[in-house]
Each structure stands twice: as C-alpha cells, then as structure tokens.
Design a protein around this motif. Structure first.
Motif, mmCIF file in Angstrom:
data_model
loop_
_atom_site.group_PDB
_atom_site.id
_atom_site.type_symbol
_atom_site.label_atom_id
_atom_site.label_comp_id
_atom_site.label_asym_id
_atom_site.label_seq_id
_atom_site.Cartn_x
_atom_site.Cartn_y
_atom_site.Cartn_z
ATOM 1 N N PHE A 63 -33.848 1.607 47.823
ATOM 2 C CA PHE A 63 -33.437 2.939 47.346
ATOM 3 C C PHE A 63 -34.666 3.833 47.157
ATOM 4 O O PHE A 63 -34.666 5.006 47.540
ATOM 5 N N THR A 64 -35.691 3.272 46.529
ATOM 6 C CA THR A 64 -36.889 4.060 46.234
ATOM 7 C C THR A 64 -37.517 4.581 47.525
ATOM 8 O O THR A 64 -37.889 5.761 47.625
ATOM 9 N N GLY A 71 -38.998 12.885 50.397
ATOM 10 C CA GLY A 71 -39.888 13.788 49.661
ATOM 11 C C GLY A 71 -39.456 14.069 48.232
ATOM 12 O O GLY A 71 -40.009 14.969 47.590
ATOM 13 N N PHE A 72 -38.496 13.304 47.724
ATOM 14 C CA PHE A 72 -38.014 13.557 46.360
ATOM 15 C C PHE A 72 -38.693 12.623 45.352
ATOM 16 O O PHE A 72 -39.013 11.482 45.671
ATOM 17 N N ALA A 73 -38.855 13.134 44.139
ATOM 18 C CA ALA A 73 -39.421 12.319 43.063
ATOM 19 C C ALA A 73 -38.381 11.302 42.599
ATOM 20 O O ALA A 73 -37.220 11.648 42.373
ATOM 21 N N VAL A 74 -38.811 10.058 42.482
ATOM 22 C CA VAL A 74 -37.939 8.984 41.993
ATOM 23 C C VAL A 74 -38.586 8.375 40.762
ATOM 24 O O VAL A 74 -39.748 7.966 40.822
ATOM 25 N N SER A 75 -37.855 8.332 39.666
ATOM 26 C CA SER A 75 -38.400 7.628 38.510
ATOM 27 C C SER A 75 -37.479 6.464 38.157
ATOM 28 O O SER A 75 -36.256 6.543 38.334
ATOM 29 N N LEU A 95 -32.368 4.188 38.610
ATOM 30 C CA LEU A 95 -33.252 5.056 39.388
ATOM 31 C C LEU A 95 -32.760 6.496 39.266
ATOM 32 O O LEU A 95 -31.556 6.759 39.393
ATOM 33 N N ILE A 96 -33.692 7.402 39.014
ATOM 34 C CA ILE A 96 -33.358 8.819 38.861
ATOM 35 C C ILE A 96 -34.125 9.617 39.913
ATOM 36 O O ILE A 96 -35.356 9.605 39.937
ATOM 37 N N VAL A 97 -33.382 10.281 40.781
ATOM 38 C CA VAL A 97 -33.972 11.103 41.841
ATOM 39 C C VAL A 97 -33.779 12.568 41.443
ATOM 40 O O VAL A 97 -32.656 12.983 41.163
ATOM 41 N N THR A 98 -34.870 13.312 41.415
ATOM 42 C CA THR A 98 -34.784 14.718 41.014
ATOM 43 C C THR A 98 -34.868 15.615 42.243
ATOM 44 O O THR A 98 -35.826 15.528 43.023
ATOM 45 N N ILE A 99 -33.854 16.474 42.414
ATOM 46 C CA ILE A 99 -33.805 17.387 43.560
ATOM 47 C C ILE A 99 -33.675 18.812 43.030
ATOM 48 O O ILE A 99 -32.619 19.200 42.513
#
Ligand SMILES: [Zn+2]
Length: 307
Positions: A63-64, A71-75, A95-99
């Motif tokens: 997933f990461t 190109g998205f930030a994954v925390s 997992l948190i993907v910020t768009i």
C-alpha cells in the motif's frame, strides 16, 4: 465486518428521500474498475493479511509503495493491542494518505476501508476450516482496492476537498461476541485524527460482491440522514442501480468509533454475502463491475463534493 442486526424498515420515507441530483460535470478522471479488481487480487495473493503475519508486513509495504509512487504523503499509525484472550501483543498499522484538495477553505473528508483479513473463518461449519484465516477478498480487499484506484484519479486531478484515504488495520480481529476487539484501527484513528475539522467520513466495506446490493446502512441513516440521502441521490443521478434507496441492515463496523466522536460517518456495505467469514471469501466471488459501481460514486463525491 462484524455483524448486522436486521431491523424492521421503520424509517420514514422522508429520511430516505433523495435530494436534487447533482449536475453532470465533465473532466473527471475515470475510475478504472479493471485495475481496481487487479488490486483486490494482488492483496489476496499475499495470503490472509492478519496481524503479526508476514502478509501483514507485505501489505503495508504494498500500500505504501502504491500511494507514495503516486506522489502522495503516507503516514503510518502503528500501535499495539494486547489480545484480550492471552495478552500477547498484536502489532497493528493504519495508513493515512493525504491528498490536498483544490479548494483550501473546505473541510477535509475521510474515505476509508479496513485492509486486514479475519484470523478465523467462524462461519464455517467444519472446526478445521473455522480456525483458519480467511482470504478476505470482499471483506477487506474490496474497500482497499477502491481507495487505491481512487488515488490514481486524484493524481490526475485534485479532489475538491482535501481527502484522507485511510486504511484501517484490526477491524476483524475480534472473536464473535466480543465487540471490544473489533474496529481496533478505527478506534485508534478516532482518537488520533489527522485534522480537527473533518467534514464527513465514508467507509467502504464488502463492496466487491458480484451480486452487489447497497441499501442504506441503518446506523449511518440514523446518525447522518442528510449525508446518506445525498450519496444515494448521487448514485441515482449517475445511473448506478446497486445503491438502493431503502433502509438495509444495521451494521456495526469501523464507522461506529467515528460516529462516537461526533463525525458524520456513513458505511457503504453489502452484508448479503454468502461467503462472509468463510474460506469462500475469494476473488471469484467479487467483480470489477461491482468495484466500479462504488468507485464511480466515490470519485464523483470526491471530485464534485457532496452537494
Ligand atoms: Zn468481517
């Protein structure tokens, strides 16, 4: 997914009345349902994604890599749960993907799904089968596959509002009858939100069934009737008949901890799935067509907004 209580359809027709359909607007990236189905199969090919397993670690990396590759930030929200049976430490990771959205002034939304699969197939009659973990093609991989494909579209065009794509671990860890051990990732996320001003939350669970039927989940309908009505109206405007504007079962799922925080949270779920919590929950019971039906509605909401 945990359990559904079949309740009488006692809600008033006003609660389920459709709002004005959204006007069609062009220029939105297409939701590629074939690719989404491939993501579902790729998750299943790793084996059951149960806490503490090699497949769990592989899936986190998978997933990461997907979301970072766009190109998205994954925390990662990694935490441990003490098993209520024997106390052993269970490693869990959301997992948190910020768009980022096109309009900075708008509140962010959360589109989420659980990615873990159940450690036991308790709906199997045979005890030998019942103690084995499930593949979780529909119950786990389907919602995650939709989030993965939505991200492909959001790489081409930013969503209206900032979107947090959230993959929950530990939804299906609990033994039957012990609700405290379900929704572990969603509970942790609800206590550690990425933003204080979230607009609404949409959960996708068991959305890949070949024979897809999506009535309005009753806990969602009770808490957020206006949001539910707008989602089903959008599906109608898009010509997607799998969304059925009638009350369905009342389901306990990952949306509950978020509702308890006061966030409008809606569960998109088809609980009429014969392979639920059995060894039969495999990709052949799911279809690209069903993933596409849900994905198109989700994409429309993300790109155009709810209203
Ligand atoms: Zn489940």
């Amino acid at each position: 997914m945990l359990i559904a209580l079949l309740l009488s359809a006692s809600l008033t027709s006003a609660a389920v009345a459709a709002t004005t359909p959204a006007k069609a607007k062009g220029g939105e990236p297409a939701f590629d349902s074939t690719r989404a189905y491939r993501y579902l199969k790729e998750q299943c090919a790793m084996g059951p994604r149960i806490p503490g397993s090699e497949a769990q670690r592989k899936a986190i990396a998978y997933f990461t890599a997907h979301f970072r590759g766009l190109g998205f930030a994954v925390s990662a929200q990694s935490f441990q749960h003490a098993d209520m049976g024997d106390g052993h430490k269970v490693p869990l990771t959301n997992l948190i993907v910020t768009i980022p959205g096109r309009e900075a002034g708008r509140k962010p939304i959360v589109l989420c799904a659980h990615w873990d699969s159940r450690p036991r197939a308790d709906q199997e009659a045979s005890e030998m089968l019942a103690t084995q973990p499930i593949t979780g093609a529909n119950d786990g991989a389907s919602g995650s596959a939709i989030l993965m494909e939505l991200a492909n579209g959001m790489k081409k065009k930013a969503p209206l509002q900032t979107v947090y794509l959230v993959l929950f671990d530990g939804e299906d860890y609990g033994k039957e009858g012990n609700i405290e051990e379900y929704f572990l990732g969603a509970r942790y996320f609800a206590d550690n939100l990425p933003a204080a001003n979230l607009d609404y939350v949409l959960l996708f669970d068991m959305v890949g069934d070949k024979d897809l039927s999506l009535p309005m989940e009753q806990n969602s309908l009770k808490q957020s009737p206006a949001v539910v009505a707008k989602i089903w109206a959008r599906a109608k405007a898009l010509g997607i008949p799998q969304f059925e504007a009638r009350p369905g079962p009342s389901v306990l799922d990952d949306h509950m901890p978020l509702q308890q925080k006061g966030l409008p949270a809606v569960d998109i779920i088809d609980f009429q799935y014969p392979a639920w919590h059995t060894q039969g929950d495999t990709p052949d019971k799911c279809s690209a067509h069903s993933l596409g039906a849900v994905g198109r509605v989700a994409a429309s909401l993300a790109f155009r907004g709810l209203d």
